[in-house]
Design an enzyme around this catalytic site. Structure first.
Site, mmCIF file in Angstrom:
data_model
loop_
_atom_site.group_PDB
_atom_site.id
_atom_site.type_symbol
_atom_site.label_atom_id
_atom_site.label_comp_id
_atom_site.label_asym_id
_atom_site.label_seq_id
_atom_site.Cartn_x
_atom_site.Cartn_y
_atom_site.Cartn_z
ATOM 1 N N LYS A 84 -12.813 14.533 5.593
ATOM 2 C CA LYS A 84 -13.833 14.136 6.556
ATOM 3 C C LYS A 84 -14.549 15.388 7.075
ATOM 4 O O LYS A 84 -13.918 16.405 7.371
ATOM 5 C CB LYS A 84 -13.208 13.363 7.722
ATOM 6 C CG LYS A 84 -12.734 11.961 7.350
ATOM 7 C CD LYS A 84 -13.866 11.080 6.865
ATOM 8 C CE LYS A 84 -13.405 9.638 6.662
ATOM 9 N NZ LYS A 84 -14.488 8.778 6.159
ATOM 10 N N TYR B 39 -9.842 11.470 -7.162
ATOM 11 C CA TYR B 39 -10.595 12.540 -6.509
ATOM 12 C C TYR B 39 -10.019 12.787 -5.110
ATOM 13 O O TYR B 39 -9.537 11.872 -4.453
ATOM 14 C CB TYR B 39 -12.083 12.190 -6.395
ATOM 15 C CG TYR B 39 -12.383 10.933 -5.597
ATOM 16 C CD1 TYR B 39 -12.673 10.997 -4.231
ATOM 17 C CD2 TYR B 39 -12.390 9.682 -6.203
ATOM 18 C CE1 TYR B 39 -12.950 9.851 -3.504
ATOM 19 C CE2 TYR B 39 -12.671 8.531 -5.494
ATOM 20 C CZ TYR B 39 -12.951 8.618 -4.133
ATOM 21 O OH TYR B 39 -13.222 7.484 -3.409
ATOM 22 N N PRO B 40 -10.040 14.034 -4.666
ATOM 23 C CA PRO B 40 -9.669 14.339 -3.288
ATOM 24 C C PRO B 40 -10.893 14.326 -2.390
ATOM 25 O O PRO B 40 -12.033 14.486 -2.864
ATOM 26 C CB PRO B 40 -9.085 15.752 -3.406
ATOM 27 C CG PRO B 40 -9.855 16.369 -4.523
ATOM 28 C CD PRO B 40 -10.194 15.246 -5.476
ATOM 29 N N MET B 41 -10.683 14.112 -1.104
ATOM 30 C CA MET B 41 -11.801 14.107 -0.162
ATOM 31 C C MET B 41 -11.312 14.502 1.225
ATOM 32 O O MET B 41 -10.112 14.489 1.513
ATOM 33 C CB MET B 41 -12.454 12.731 -0.097
ATOM 34 C CG MET B 41 -11.561 11.640 0.457
ATOM 35 S SD MET B 41 -12.476 10.145 0.925
ATOM 36 C CE MET B 41 -13.466 10.761 2.290
ATOM 37 N N ARG C 75 0.829 -1.210 0.000
ATOM 38 C CA ARG C 75 0.000 0.000 0.000
ATOM 39 C C ARG C 75 0.861 1.256 0.000
ATOM 40 O O ARG C 75 0.496 2.271 -0.599
ATOM 41 C CB ARG C 75 -0.921 0.011 1.220
ATOM 42 C CG ARG C 75 -2.037 -1.001 1.172
ATOM 43 C CD ARG C 75 -3.050 -0.747 2.263
ATOM 44 N NE ARG C 75 -3.638 0.586 2.165
ATOM 45 C CZ ARG C 75 -4.567 1.060 2.999
ATOM 46 N NH1 ARG C 75 -5.000 0.305 3.995
ATOM 47 N NH2 ARG C 75 -5.058 2.261 2.852
ATOM 48 N N GLN D 247 -6.944 0.276 -5.760
ATOM 49 C CA GLN D 247 -6.996 1.611 -5.171
ATOM 50 C C GLN D 247 -5.648 2.011 -4.588
ATOM 51 O O GLN D 247 -4.820 1.170 -4.242
ATOM 52 C CB GLN D 247 -8.050 1.672 -4.060
ATOM 53 C CG GLN D 247 -7.654 0.942 -2.787
ATOM 54 C CD GLN D 247 -8.521 1.332 -1.589
ATOM 55 O OE1 GLN D 247 -9.432 2.118 -1.705
ATOM 56 N NE2 GLN D 247 -8.219 0.764 -0.442
ATOM 57 N N HIS E 59 -16.317 0.133 6.047
ATOM 58 C CA HIS E 59 -15.975 0.720 4.750
ATOM 59 C C HIS E 59 -15.023 -0.208 3.992
ATOM 60 O O HIS E 59 -15.168 -0.437 2.791
ATOM 61 C CB HIS E 59 -15.319 2.086 4.972
ATOM 62 C CG HIS E 59 -15.563 3.062 3.863
ATOM 63 N ND1 HIS E 59 -16.808 3.488 3.484
ATOM 64 C CD2 HIS E 59 -14.681 3.700 3.041
ATOM 65 C CE1 HIS E 59 -16.703 4.356 2.494
ATOM 66 N NE2 HIS E 59 -15.418 4.491 2.194
#
Length: 669
Positions: free
Chosen positions: A158, A154-156, A140, A194, A181
């Site tokens: 919380k 895409y950015p995100m 990872r 991912q 999740h």
């Protein structure tokens, strides 16, 4: 309010998503000479960075971007921020950059967090570095960019609202959200890959998410399902989405010409130099990353892929703008009027010199490759001698073979050994294709003597016309068809419609069964898992754990966990030689003893066959009528000689009455 506990994190490679639009008016108005130089420098930059010439490790990939937000996206992964900084500024020095304008960029770093109990063990130092968990986390942090056609970035962040503040919830509540999740995401294993990168303090959002798939619908379905998960519906905020398709750097002229990429055989190149390349190269511009299941030849020669992905670490294309210390040297920009493929913006010349000989067929014969089996009369062979050990170059050659297989004129490419010497053999249906392939083969470690020559007189000879030679020439496809007609399952073009992993263990049966049962339960959560079974021999000294998967990526991930099983002493396919097919047989109970006796008879025949090393029969620990046969040979050709034999045909006929199901044959190496 009490101080909330943040999760432990570990960071890996730094990431830059660089999205650019093309100034189409300026491009159309520019002189052809300027456009050619821009394309040459653009290809040189992208080639060099995909080959990771600027750093010791990392990855780079380039994508078209659909919609109004941008035209191309360059993704860089590098060990340091300094590497990203240099890559960003280096691109601006190219002539191609003058025709682009940055629309969006995002800086982040790959991240793994310690929300789960298992991951907390890792962060607390309770897990060995070579364990499956440690290797998973490292994968990872240092991901392989997959060859999947589509990318979605895409950015995100919380959410931090009074009644929906992620950072005001307890660690336990956040961990529960993350687990649920993750459970959703794992159901898409094999369909969606991912990369999660943290960006707190780096950019305007808190994370950058990159998803890859060969079908954008899988990404849509995954994100739709996650929208209904509380961790998203209550706490997630999203930035803009960028969706694109991967293309090989050599496809840059087609992208700028408005052609479909990857290009097809009917695409018309822009310049006479491009036409010449299409006429002579075995690797036409159509083999981009977008649709290829395996790396293209340009990727493979640049460096071997890790796990079959784009982890290129080699040098630039010989003769390209990226050759030398500087990824696009002055040599590439000074050749405006030379008419070379570099200045024309097409694929650089990768051919290499070799000595032509008239005894190529005899040389192949000494390596166990014969007309009618390994090639047809009229083919052309390259025989390159390498000072490296065969085991050290077999992966690089395998990557090249996978790339070459995209082209109709490729017959086979393999590593062969004779009298302690290592040879790389590549066979093509035409000399001009072999000439271009020679450029890639010459980059293999230790290559010294480079020879090439024709193999026989070709299709116009009388032998071929009367059909005698054609009838004896069996491709691997015809072998599979023969097996199918005999009722034997032989899978897809390389003997597989699944990916098989086999590891051997000396652990006691009870312990191994318990460990594999737990592992199987975890694997069964993935749609790509076919089966994982423990087989043992009659002496009970060694057990084999066979695991079958629908996709190569899933199998590669599973292999890390399989090798972490107790008592593992080896993995099928290790070492030299050729591990033929893993043969899985389910026998009717009343014929169990007959089948074992038949195996002993056939085993005696195998011992007399040229190139045979070892064949063993193992039984499912839970069902003795489910059997697994592993067979080791010097070469694939030796193994195939058995499948063509009358003895095998007779065994197949005999098995019709004793088998409860069709046998399944899967290549293991």
């Amino acid at each position: 309010m009490d101080q909330r506990k943040p999760p432990a994190t570990e960071e890996g490679w730094y990431a830059l998503h660089d999205c650019r639009s093309i100034d189409w008016d300026a491009w159309r108005e520019a002189p052809q000479r300027v456009r050619d130089r821009a394309l040459s420098e653009g290809i040189g930059f992208l080639d060099a960075y995909e080959a990771v010439e600027d750093a010791e490790e990392g990855q780079t990939a380039v994508y078209t971007v659909m919609g109004h937000k941008a035209d191309i996206m360059i993704l860089h992964l590098r060990p340091t921020m300094g590497d990203l900084d240099a890559a960003e500024r280096h691109f601006e020095q190219t002539e191609f950059a003058a025709f682009t304008e940055r629309e969006f960029s995002y800086v982040s770093v790959t991240e793994a967090s310690g929300y789960t109990e298992k991951s907390r063990e890792y962060f607390e130092g309770e897990v060995d570095d070579d364990s499956g968990l440690a290797q998973y986390i490292q994968a990872r942090l240092h991901p392989d960019v997959p060859d999947d056609e589509f990318v979605c970035f895409y950015p995100m962040s919380k959410r931090r609202q009074p009644d929906q503040n992620w950072y005001d919830t307890s660690f336990e509540e956040r961990a529960a959200h993350i687990k649920r999740h993750g459970d959703i995401g794992r159901t898409y294993g094999g369909d969606v890959n991912q990369m999660i990168a943290g960006s707190i303090g780096f950019d305007d959002w808190e994370w950058g998410i990159t998803l890859w798939s060969d079908d954008m619908r899988h990404i849509k379905e995954l994100l739709t399902e996650m929208r209904f998960d509380p961790s998203t519906s209550q706490f997630a905020e999203f930035g803009p989405f960028y969706v694109g398709r991967r293309f090989d750097p050599s496809e840059l002229p087609a992208v700028l010409a408005g052609q479909r990429v990857p290009t097809d055989d009917e695409s018309v190149p822009e310049t006479p130099a491009d036409v010449a390349e299409h006429e002579h190269a075995p690797t036409d511009a159509g083999a981009s990353h977008s649709h290829a299941e395996e790396p293209t030849a340009s990727d493979a020669q640049a460096g071997a892929h890790a796990g079959g992905d784009t982890d290129s670490h080699g040098g630039a294309h010989p003769g390209s703008a990226s050759e030398g210390d500087h990824p696009h040297s002055e040599e590439s920009s000074d050749g405006d009027d030379s008419g070379s493929s570099s200045s024309s913006g097409g694929r650089p010349d990768v051919s290499a010199d070799f000595e032509e000989v008239d005894d190529a067929a005899q040389r192949l014969g000494r390596l166990g490759l014969h007309e009618g089996e390994a090639y047809d009369a009229g083919d052309y062979a390259l025989v390159f001698h390498s000072s490296a050990d065969a085991e050290d170059i077999v992966d690089d050659v395998s990557d090249l073979e996978s790339s070459f297989d995209h082209y109709d004129r490729h017959v086979q490419t393999a590593v062969r050994a004779d009298s302690g010497q290592t040879y790389v053999v590549s066979i093509w249906t035409a000399k001009d294709a072999a000439e271009t392939a020679a450029g890639f083969l010459s980059d293999i470690d230790g290559v010294e003597e480079q020879l090439g020559g024709p193999l026989g007189e070709g299709a116009e000879s009388s032998e071929t016309e009367d059909g005698s030679e054609a009838q004896t020439a069996e491709s691997s496809q015809s072998i599979r068809e023969t097996l199918e007609s005999a009722g034997v399952y032989a899978g897809q073009p390389h003997g597989e419609d699944v990916y098989a992993l086999v590891v051997y263990s000396e652990a006691d049966a009870e312990t191994l069964d318990e460990e594999v049962a737990d592992l199987r339960s975890a694997f069964d959560r993935y749609d790509t898992h076919v089966q994982t079974t423990v087989y043992g021999d009659t002496d009970g000294d060694v057990s084999a754990v066979a695991s079958l998967w629908d996709t190569e990526d899933a199998a590669q991930t599973a292999s890390d966990y399989l090798t972490d099983l107790p008592g593992v002493v080896g993995r099928h396919g290790e070492g030299d030689g050729f591990g033929t097919m893993g043969m899985f047989y389910t026998v009717k109970p009343e014929y169990h003893e007959d089948f074992v006796e038949k195996f002993d008879t056939v085993g005696g025949l195998l011992k007399e066959m040229e190139g045979h090393r070892e064949t063993s029969l193992l039984f499912n620990h839970d069902d003795e009528n489910d059997m697994f046969i592993a067979s080791q040979w010097d070469s694939q050709e030796d193994a195939m000689a058995f499948f063509r034999s009358d003895d095998f045909s007779e065994t197949v006929d005999w098995g019709r009455d004793v088998l409860a199901d069709r046998p399944r044959h899967v290549f293991l190496a």
